[in-house]
Design a protein around this motif. Structure first.
Motif, short mmCIF file in Angstrom:
data_model
loop_
_atom_site.label_atom_id
_atom_site.label_comp_id
_atom_site.label_asym_id
_atom_site.label_seq_id
_atom_site.Cartn_x
_atom_site.Cartn_y
_atom_site.Cartn_z
N CYS A 65 42.57 41.16 44.37
CA CYS A 65 41.28 41.16 44.20
C CYS A 65 40.54 40.09 42.93
CB CYS A 65 40.84 42.31 43.64
SG CYS A 65 39.15 42.70 43.46
N ASN A 66 39.61 39.56 43.40
CA ASN A 66 38.98 38.50 42.24
C ASN A 66 37.63 39.21 42.07
OD1 ASN A 66 37.01 36.46 41.56
ND2 ASN A 66 38.73 34.91 42.01
N PRO A 67 37.45 39.86 40.90
CA PRO A 67 36.39 40.87 40.69
C PRO A 67 35.12 40.10 41.02
CG PRO A 67 38.12 41.32 39.08
CD PRO A 67 38.59 40.29 39.97
N PRO A 68 34.90 38.86 40.53
CA PRO A 68 33.50 38.11 40.44
C PRO A 68 33.19 37.85 42.04
CG PRO A 68 34.67 36.96 38.75
CD PRO A 68 35.50 37.94 39.56
N LEU A 69 34.10 37.39 42.86
CA LEU A 69 33.96 37.24 44.33
C LEU A 69 33.73 38.58 44.96
CD1 LEU A 69 36.54 34.45 45.13
CD2 LEU A 69 33.86 34.28 44.79
N ALA A 70 34.34 39.50 44.77
CA ALA A 70 34.41 40.90 45.17
C ALA A 70 32.63 41.29 44.95
CB ALA A 70 35.45 41.80 44.84
N LYS A 71 32.24 41.38 43.60
CA LYS A 71 31.13 41.77 43.28
C LYS A 71 29.82 40.89 44.07
CE LYS A 71 27.58 42.47 39.89
NZ LYS A 71 26.45 41.89 40.73
N GLU A 72 30.11 39.70 44.41
CA GLU A 72 29.35 38.77 45.08
C GLU A 72 28.98 39.40 46.60
OE1 GLU A 72 28.60 34.11 46.05
OE2 GLU A 72 30.06 34.76 44.55
N GLY A 73 30.33 39.61 47.16
CA GLY A 73 30.55 39.94 48.44
C GLY A 73 29.77 41.51 48.71
N LEU A 74 29.99 42.55 47.81
CA LEU A 74 29.54 43.78 47.92
C LEU A 74 28.09 43.78 47.87
CD1 LEU A 74 32.33 45.73 45.92
CD2 LEU A 74 31.77 45.85 48.42
N ASP A 75 27.40 42.75 46.86
CA ASP A 75 25.96 42.70 46.54
C ASP A 75 25.72 42.24 47.97
OD1 ASP A 75 26.39 43.65 43.83
OD2 ASP A 75 26.16 41.41 43.07
#
Length: 131
Positions: free
Chosen positions: A59-69
């Motif tokens: 998991c790449n947290p910044p990319l995961a957050k962007e995707g979940l947003d």
């Protein structure tokens, strides 16, 4: 259409797992889960001779957050799986193709994220093949 990319990697199994984890870390991915399939089969199915097989949940947290947003239900496809396994010919590292995986979502906001993850995974595989 393939749903993964893979690379044969020289080295001992545990060393390749460590190299893969380090290369993922260099690309901003942490390992959220580490599933030892061989161990699970030994314990749950009494299969003692299954080849080494590990599933790393990256998991790449910044990319995961962007995707979940962009897509709240995207979590059903996370984390990105990276597999390290033994074959008769050595060790293989296989990674989910994020562009193929995210194509099922049909949300154009995810296209750039998928391309970014794909580029990072390609660099990881290139790093492993160079070792």
């Amino acid at each position: 259409m393939t749903y993964y990319d893979k690379q044969h990697v020289s080295g001992e199994f545990e060393a390749v797992v460590e190299e893969t984890t380090n290369a993922l870390n260099d690309e901003g991915f942490g390992i959220l889960s580490d599933i030892d399939v061989s161990d699970a089969f030994a314990k749950k199915l009494d299969i003692q001779e299954y080849p080494e097989y590990r599933i790393l949940g990256a998991c790449n947290p910044p990319l995961a957050k962007e995707g979940l947003d962009a897509e709240t239900d995207l979590g059903v496809l996370l984390p990105c799986n990276v597999v390290v396994y033994e074959t008769d010919d050595g060790v293989v590292v296989s990674m989910v193709d994020p562009e193929t995986m995210l194509s099922v979502v049909d949300n154009p906001e995810l296209d750039d994220i998928a391309e970014d993850v794909r580029a990072r995974f390609d660099r990881v595989l290139d790093t492993l093949s160079a070792n």
